[in-house]
Scaffold this motif. Structure first.
Motif, PDB file in Angstrom:
ATOM      1  N   ILE A 122      40.770  35.511  41.846  1.00 56.54           N
ATOM      2  CA  ILE A 122      40.240  36.920  41.670  1.00 56.54           C
ATOM      3  C   ILE A 122      40.138  37.429  43.059  1.00 56.54           C
ATOM      4  N   LYS A 123      41.240  37.709  43.966  1.00 50.93           N
ATOM      5  CA  LYS A 123      41.260  38.062  45.226  1.00 50.93           C
ATOM      6  C   LYS A 123      42.195  39.111  45.131  1.00 50.93           C
ATOM      7  N   ASN A 124      42.511  39.975  46.167  1.00 50.83           N
ATOM      8  CA  ASN A 124      43.512  41.034  46.515  1.00 50.83           C
ATOM      9  C   ASN A 124      43.655  41.887  44.913  1.00 50.83           C
ATOM     10  N   ILE A 125      42.577  42.608  44.751  1.00 44.37           N
ATOM     11  CA  ILE A 125      42.175  43.564  43.597  1.00 44.37           C
ATOM     12  C   ILE A 125      43.193  44.438  43.880  1.00 44.37           C
ATOM     13  N   GLN A 126      44.237  44.813  43.085  1.00 41.34           N
ATOM     14  CA  GLN A 126      45.270  45.880  43.137  1.00 41.34           C
ATOM     15  C   GLN A 126      45.100  47.036  42.230  1.00 41.34           C
ATOM     16  N   ASP A 133      34.881  50.453  26.447  1.00 41.48           N
ATOM     17  CA  ASP A 133      33.587  49.504  26.891  1.00 41.48           C
ATOM     18  C   ASP A 133      33.535  48.929  28.153  1.00 41.48           C
ATOM     19  N   GLY A 134      34.530  49.255  29.018  1.00 39.97           N
ATOM     20  CA  GLY A 134      34.142  48.448  30.246  1.00 39.97           C
ATOM     21  C   GLY A 134      35.253  48.826  31.193  1.00 39.97           C
ATOM     22  N   ILE A 135      35.806  47.892  32.142  1.00 39.43           N
ATOM     23  CA  ILE A 135      36.501  48.040  33.173  1.00 39.43           C
ATOM     24  C   ILE A 135      37.425  46.770  33.316  1.00 39.43           C
ATOM     25  N   TRP A 136      38.789  47.238  33.438  1.00 39.80           N
ATOM     26  CA  TRP A 136      40.025  46.325  33.706  1.00 39.80           C
ATOM     27  C   TRP A 136      40.220  46.136  35.266  1.00 39.80           C
ATOM     28  N   ILE A 137      40.370  45.033  35.640  1.00 36.45           N
ATOM     29  CA  ILE A 137      40.427  44.602  36.822  1.00 36.45           C
ATOM     30  C   ILE A 137      41.710  43.756  37.071  1.00 36.45           C
ATOM     31  N   ALA A 138      42.663  44.171  37.785  1.00 31.86           N
ATOM     32  CA  ALA A 138      44.001  43.185  38.053  1.00 31.86           C
ATOM     33  C   ALA A 138      44.143  42.680  39.486  1.00 31.86           C
ATOM     34  N   ASN A 139      44.209  41.702  39.836  1.00 38.99           N
ATOM     35  CA  ASN A 139      44.796  41.130  41.089  1.00 38.99           C
ATOM     36  C   ASN A 139      46.356  41.073  41.313  1.00 38.99           C
ATOM     37  N   LEU A 140      46.859  40.978  42.446  1.00 40.16           N
ATOM     38  CA  LEU A 140      48.084  41.357  42.425  1.00 40.16           C
ATOM     39  C   LEU A 140      49.166  40.326  41.977  1.00 40.16           C
ATOM     40  N   TYR A 141      48.365  38.935  41.927  1.00 33.54           N
ATOM     41  CA  TYR A 141      49.315  37.943  41.513  1.00 33.54           C
ATOM     42  C   TYR A 141      48.043  37.028  40.833  1.00 33.54           C
ATOM     43  N   GLY A 142      48.445  36.818  39.483  1.00 32.18           N
ATOM     44  CA  GLY A 142      47.480  35.711  38.788  1.00 32.18           C
ATOM     45  C   GLY A 142      46.788  36.205  37.447  1.00 32.18           C
ATOM     46  N   LYS A 143      45.851  37.144  37.631  1.00 31.51           N
ATOM     47  CA  LYS A 143      44.955  37.389  36.372  1.00 31.51           C
ATOM     48  C   LYS A 143      44.681  38.962  36.299  1.00 31.51           C
ATOM     49  N   ILE A 144      44.349  39.216  35.084  1.00 31.99           N
ATOM     50  CA  ILE A 144      43.966  40.423  34.648  1.00 31.99           C
ATOM     51  C   ILE A 144      42.463  40.266  34.015  1.00 31.99           C
ATOM     52  N   LEU A 145      41.493  40.920  34.507  1.00 33.27           N
ATOM     53  CA  LEU A 145      40.196  40.731  33.923  1.00 33.27           C
ATOM     54  C   LEU A 145      39.791  41.984  32.847  1.00 33.27           C
ATOM     55  N   HIS A 146      39.085  41.804  31.884  1.00 38.88           N
ATOM     56  CA  HIS A 146      38.205  42.883  31.030  1.00 38.88           C
ATOM     57  C   HIS A 146      37.004  42.456  31.013  1.00 38.88           C
ATOM     58  N   TYR A 147      36.127  43.535  31.893  1.00 40.07           N
ATOM     59  CA  TYR A 147      34.596  43.261  31.939  1.00 40.07           C
ATOM     60  C   TYR A 147      33.933  44.150  30.917  1.00 40.07           C
ATOM     61  N   ASN A 148      33.410  43.679  29.964  1.00 36.98           N
ATOM     62  CA  ASN A 148      32.737  44.271  28.726  1.00 36.98           C
ATOM     63  C   ASN A 148      31.264  44.712  29.156  1.00 36.98           C
ATOM     64  N   GLU A 149      30.961  46.145  29.580  1.00 39.83           N
ATOM     65  CA  GLU A 149      29.701  46.498  30.252  1.00 39.83           C
ATOM     66  C   GLU A 149      28.646  46.340  29.198  1.00 39.83           C
ATOM     67  N   ASN A 150      28.891  46.171  27.845  1.00 40.21           N
ATOM     68  CA  ASN A 150      27.864  46.224  26.896  1.00 40.21           C
ATOM     69  C   ASN A 150      27.136  44.778  26.777  1.00 40.21           C
ATOM     70  N   ASN A 151      28.123  43.884  26.906  1.00 40.35           N
ATOM     71  CA  ASN A 151      27.597  42.361  26.635  1.00 40.35           C
ATOM     72  C   ASN A 151      27.755  41.582  27.900  1.00 40.35           C
ATOM     73  N   GLY A 168      52.558  38.988  38.534  1.00 38.74           N
ATOM     74  CA  GLY A 168      52.622  40.172  39.521  1.00 38.74           C
ATOM     75  C   GLY A 168      52.211  41.462  39.073  1.00 38.74           C
ATOM     76  N   PHE A 169      50.936  42.078  39.501  1.00 40.13           N
ATOM     77  CA  PHE A 169      50.367  43.089  38.818  1.00 40.13           C
ATOM     78  C   PHE A 169      50.036  44.319  39.882  1.00 40.13           C
ATOM     79  N   LEU A 170      50.895  45.675  39.619  1.00 35.92           N
ATOM     80  CA  LEU A 170      50.624  46.496  40.577  1.00 35.92           C
ATOM     81  C   LEU A 170      49.771  47.639  40.011  1.00 35.92           C
ATOM     82  N   SER A 171      49.890  47.810  38.664  1.00 34.15           N
ATOM     83  CA  SER A 171      49.080  48.830  38.112  1.00 34.15           C
ATOM     84  C   SER A 171      48.660  48.592  36.753  1.00 34.15           C
TER      85      SER A 171
END
Length: 263
Positions: A122-126, A133-151, A168-171
């Motif tokens: 979880i580096k190079n957050i693109q 219910d929260g925030i999506w976070i994508a790094n350039l290569y590897g992973k997309i995270l969904h953070y649920n602010e409720n739980n 490979g995630f740009l947007s």
């Protein structure tokens, strides 16, 4: 050049629509901005303009610029990629090439990000995007995270657990109807059903995207999806599956208003 073109188009359209010119204010290094390579902007409810650059985060309060970098704050890195302001929580999410940072805008302090930092790669957050219910976070290569602010839960998506998802995630963009649009570096767009993980793919072609490198995704009030690529702009209508493309054609001053509609 692209930023200049966008400003000129905005000014011309504004003048055409409202019948009067708009004033443009320029801020540069001479005014206190610490770097001219601006990569993103965000505006909070306190009236602060946040400016992401290649050499730190600037806050402009209307009078002066304040720099946040690794020498005077807990920001993850000085080279920034993206910003997202969460007006519900009054938090500024900051994607850097070194990781994720979060600022409590009311307090002006950085929040701990240990739960994100502990996830491998979880580096190079693109890209950052809101969900219901929260925030999506994508790094350039590897992973997309969904953070649920409720739980306070984090779900991880990658080609390890989502079949047919290119790397490979740009947007990223959450349409609010259970689908996440994912723009790739060289593989067009993936539309992921968030519940099932099923993927639909769109790549460049005569009845689809103008290009496979997808820099930005957003929707309008009619729920059309606007897609910015390295080969032009596309509008996708999810209701009928039609694409409309907008591309520059040399020596054609009206080319950005082209009407190529494909179904």
């Amino acid at each position: 050049m692209l930023r200049f073109l966008i400003i000129m188009v905005f000014v011309q359209l504004s003048t055409f629509c409202f019948g009067r010119p708009f004033n443009i204010i320029h801020w540069g290094l001479e005014d206190g901005l610490t770097n001219s390579q601006v990569v993103d902007l965000a505006y909070d409810k306190h009236g602060n303009l946040w400016i992401a650059t290649e050499a730190g985060l600037n806050k402009f309060d209307g009078k002066r610029f304040i720099l946040y970098d690794t020498t005077n704050s807990n920001i993850a890195g000085n080279s920034l990629n993206t910003l997202l302001y969460d007006d519900n929580k009054d938090l500024l999410w900051i994607g850097t090439k070194s990781g994720l940072s979060i600022i409590d805008c009311a307090a002006g302090t950085f929040l701990p990000t240990d739960q994100f930092d502990s996830i491998s790669m979880i580096k190079n957050i693109q890209s950052l995007a809101k969900s219901k219910d929260g925030i999506w976070i994508a790094n350039l290569y590897g992973k997309i995270l969904h953070y649920n602010e409720n739980n306070n839960k984090i779900d991880v998506y990658s080609n390890d657990n989502v079949p047919n998802l290119p790397n490979g995630f740009l947007s990223i963009y959450d349409n609010g109807h259970g689908e996440l649009y994912i723009g790739h570096i060289n593989d067009g767009i993936s539309v992921m059903d968030i519940k099932t993980g099923v993927i639909r793919r769109f790549v460049s072609g005569p009845r689809s995207l103008p290009g496979n490198r997808v820099y930005s995704i957003i929707s309008d009030n009619l729920e059309n999806i606007w897609i910015g690529t390295h080969q032009g702009l596309a509008m996708y209508n999810p209701a009928n599956g039609a694409f409309q493309t907008f591309q520059h054609i040399p020596d054609n001053e009206n080319s950005l208003l082209s009407d190529h509609i494909y179904k």
